[in-house]
Scaffold this motif. Structure first.
Motif, PDB file in Angstrom:
ATOM      1  N   PRO A 220       0.819  -1.222   0.000  1.00 30.77           N
ATOM      2  CA  PRO A 220       0.000   0.000   0.000  1.00 30.77           C
ATOM      3  C   PRO A 220       0.846   1.263   0.000  1.00 30.77           C
ATOM      4  CG  PRO A 220       0.016  -1.015   2.178  1.00 30.77           C
ATOM      5  CD  PRO A 220       0.717  -1.978   1.259  1.00 30.77           C
ATOM      6  N   ALA A 221       0.263   2.333  -0.474  1.00 36.32           N
ATOM      7  CA  ALA A 221       0.932   3.634  -0.444  1.00 36.32           C
ATOM      8  C   ALA A 221       1.124   4.068   1.000  1.00 36.32           C
ATOM      9  CB  ALA A 221       0.113   4.664  -1.204  1.00 36.32           C
ATOM     10  N   GLY A 222       2.262   4.730   1.266  1.00 36.13           N
ATOM     11  CA  GLY A 222       2.575   5.198   2.604  1.00 36.13           C
ATOM     12  C   GLY A 222       2.851   6.691   2.615  1.00 36.13           C
ATOM     13  N   LEU A 253      12.124   2.221  -2.820  1.00 39.76           N
ATOM     14  CA  LEU A 253      10.817   2.541  -3.384  1.00 39.76           C
ATOM     15  C   LEU A 253      10.366   3.945  -3.012  1.00 39.76           C
ATOM     16  CD1 LEU A 253       9.033  -0.827  -2.497  1.00 39.76           C
ATOM     17  CD2 LEU A 253      10.054  -0.189  -4.693  1.00 39.76           C
ATOM     18  N   ASP A 254       9.491   4.498  -3.840  1.00 44.49           N
ATOM     19  CA  ASP A 254       8.776   5.725  -3.503  1.00 44.49           C
ATOM     20  C   ASP A 254       7.655   5.319  -2.555  1.00 44.49           C
ATOM     21  OD1 ASP A 254       7.098   7.909  -3.332  1.00 44.49           O
ATOM     22  OD2 ASP A 254       7.104   8.338  -5.481  1.00 44.49           O
ATOM     23  N   ALA A 255       7.776   5.718  -1.281  1.00 44.63           N
ATOM     24  CA  ALA A 255       6.821   5.268  -0.265  1.00 44.63           C
ATOM     25  C   ALA A 255       5.418   5.802  -0.500  1.00 44.63           C
ATOM     26  CB  ALA A 255       7.309   5.679   1.122  1.00 44.63           C
ATOM     27  N   SER A 256       5.284   6.861  -1.283  1.00 45.71           N
ATOM     28  CA  SER A 256       3.965   7.475  -1.466  1.00 45.71           C
ATOM     29  C   SER A 256       3.099   6.722  -2.469  1.00 45.71           C
ATOM     30  CB  SER A 256       4.125   8.921  -1.933  1.00 45.71           C
ATOM     31  OG  SER A 256       4.613   8.973  -3.270  1.00 45.71           O
ATOM     32  N   GLN A 257       3.682   5.721  -3.168  1.00 42.82           N
ATOM     33  CA  GLN A 257       2.938   5.027  -4.203  1.00 42.82           C
ATOM     34  C   GLN A 257       2.810   3.547  -3.878  1.00 42.82           C
ATOM     35  OE1 GLN A 257       3.557   6.245  -8.362  1.00 42.82           O
ATOM     36  NE2 GLN A 257       5.427   7.248  -7.672  1.00 42.82           N
ATOM     37  N   GLU A 258       1.634   2.991  -4.180  1.00 48.44           N
ATOM     38  CA  GLU A 258       1.472   1.551  -4.010  1.00 48.44           C
ATOM     39  C   GLU A 258       2.264   0.825  -5.082  1.00 48.44           C
ATOM     40  OE1 GLU A 258      -2.586   0.458  -6.493  1.00 48.44           O
ATOM     41  OE2 GLU A 258      -2.778   0.844  -4.341  1.00 48.44           O
ATOM     42  N   LEU A 259       2.599  -0.427  -4.809  1.00 48.87           N
ATOM     43  CA  LEU A 259       3.400  -1.221  -5.750  1.00 48.87           C
ATOM     44  C   LEU A 259       2.818  -2.622  -5.839  1.00 48.87           C
ATOM     45  CD1 LEU A 259       6.117  -1.191  -7.453  1.00 48.87           C
ATOM     46  CD2 LEU A 259       7.106  -2.409  -5.504  1.00 48.87           C
ATOM     47  N   LEU A 273      11.378  -2.335   5.328  1.00 48.64           N
ATOM     48  CA  LEU A 273      11.807  -1.338   6.305  1.00 48.64           C
ATOM     49  C   LEU A 273      11.396   0.031   5.795  1.00 48.64           C
ATOM     50  CD1 LEU A 273      15.440  -2.520   7.220  1.00 48.64           C
ATOM     51  CD2 LEU A 273      13.285  -3.109   8.352  1.00 48.64           C
ATOM     52  N   GLN A 274      10.722   0.786   6.648  1.00 50.72           N
ATOM     53  CA  GLN A 274      10.229   2.107   6.238  1.00 50.72           C
ATOM     54  C   GLN A 274      10.264   3.055   7.427  1.00 50.72           C
ATOM     55  OE1 GLN A 274       6.584   2.245   3.819  1.00 50.72           O
ATOM     56  NE2 GLN A 274       5.742   3.713   5.267  1.00 50.72           N
ATOM     57  N   GLY A 275      10.572   4.319   7.176  1.00 57.18           N
ATOM     58  CA  GLY A 275      10.536   5.309   8.241  1.00 57.18           C
ATOM     59  C   GLY A 275      10.908   6.686   7.724  1.00 57.18           C
ATOM     60  N   LYS A 276      10.476   7.698   8.467  1.00 57.87           N
ATOM     61  CA  LYS A 276      10.863   9.064   8.116  1.00 57.87           C
ATOM     62  C   LYS A 276      12.308   9.296   8.517  1.00 57.87           C
ATOM     63  CE  LYS A 276       6.283  11.178   8.459  1.00 57.87           C
ATOM     64  NZ  LYS A 276       5.453  12.192   9.141  1.00 57.87           N
TER      65      LYS A 276
END
Length: 337
Positions: A220-222, A253-259, A273-276
């Protein structure tokens, strides 16, 4: 690349991550039968450079262990470790007086803060069969304001970690294990109190994703401000955005887009792994992380003076005998599983 995939990289021994993560160590060892001391036989140790054995002879390494595989006591300061043991066991001991054995899907979250000594040994608990190990250790940075917090360690037992099981349109199985953050309606267990992940605004996401052969999964987009990296470490091939990606690669990846991802002919295993980003200077020297060289010199000086409280256990590569899974915390609380 594409507007969704920024970069595709081959995985090395230590996996490259992006701010606020520092790296991910991946350990996959087919350890042999164990002996009474929880280590390999003397015969199996022949021909190894004990104390610094990283060659994966016969499918496994001793790492820095002399008798038992693993990492005898060593310091950490200025960051956090998230250690996920999917197969096998880890025996933890630390300078706070805490210890424990965890594995088979458990995770340990340790905020090193101002400094801690700990050991991570991989006990070969089975004497009648092999002892495979599959372990991830994720290094998560701390912001300057938290680099001097009191160290803290917490267990996330696999019985409690949320797992979302679903199917794609063709009935193929998808499983998302949420170690940090949230996926759909499932929110992860609480991390340590001073963790970067303790505040939702930092968008710390750690997921283990399993896809059945042929399954289609949409990531999902984040948050657009977050860094997102997907690690493909088990399986054969993934298809996404016109790319055919063989196992052993990561995707920035571009976190703002779903893949949308289509799996190949074998079960796939992935780590997200994801984070600001913290967006602060990083000075790293071995197991110490600071913001400036002056602060780094202070950490090294503190370690040389105090050894972060010293080592309270009888051996550098301390193990926990024939116990089951448990955690003894610094306040004396004991949890047995």
């Amino acid at each position: 690349m594409s507007d969704k995939i920024l970069k595709i990289k081959e995985l090395g021994f230590h996996w490259e991550t992006k701010d606020p993560f520092m790296f991910c160590a991946f350990h996959q060892d087919q350890f042999p039968k164990g002996e009474a001391n929880l280590g390999p036989s003397k015969e199996a140790l022949k021909g190894r450079f004990l104390g610094n054995d990283f060659q994966k002879k016969d499918g496994w390494r001793m790492y820095h262990g002399q008798e038992v595989p693993g990492f005898p006591y060593h310091p950490h300061a200025g960051f956090e470790t998230i250690t996920l043991v999917e197969k096998g066991y880890a025996d933890h001991s630390d300078s706070m007086g805490a210890k424990g054995r965890f594995g088979q899907g458990d995770a340990q979250w340790m905020t090193a803060g101002k400094g801690v000594l700990h050991s991570e040994m991989f006990p070969l608990v089975h004497q009648d069969k092999e002892n495979p190990l599959l372990l991830f250790q994720i290094w998560l940075n701390l912001p300057k304001r938290s680099k001097k917090v009191e160290p803290h360690y917490k267990m996330l037992w696999h019985e409690d970690i949320p797992i979302v099981e679903e199917q794609d349109e063709n009935g193929k199985a998808i499983k998302v294990k949420v170690i940090a953050g949230s996926y759909k309606s499932e929110k992860a267990l609480e991390p340590t109190p001073d963790s970067l992940a303790a505040e939702d605004k930092n968008d710390i996401q750690v997921w283990r994703i399993t896809l059945e052969a042929g399954a289609e999964f949409t990531l999902p987009a984040g948050d657009a401000e977050s860094n997102r990296v997907l690690f493909f470490y088990g399986g054969e091939e993934l298809k996404t955005e016109g790319f055919q990606i063989p196992v052993g690669h990561s995707l920035d990846l571009d976190a703002s887009q779903e893949l949308k991802i289509t799996n190949g002919n074998k079960k796939a295993e992935l780590l997200l792994l994801q984070g600001k980003p913290i967006n602060e200077p990083v000075v790293q020297q071995g197991p110490f992380v600071a913001n400036t060289r002056e602060e780094m010199n202070g950490i090294i000086g503190e370690y040389q003076r105090t050894h972060f409280g010293g080592w309270p256990w009888p051996k550098a590569e301390f193990t926990h005998g024939d116990s089951g899974r448990f955690a003894l915390f610094a306040d004396g609380k004991l949890v047995e599983k």
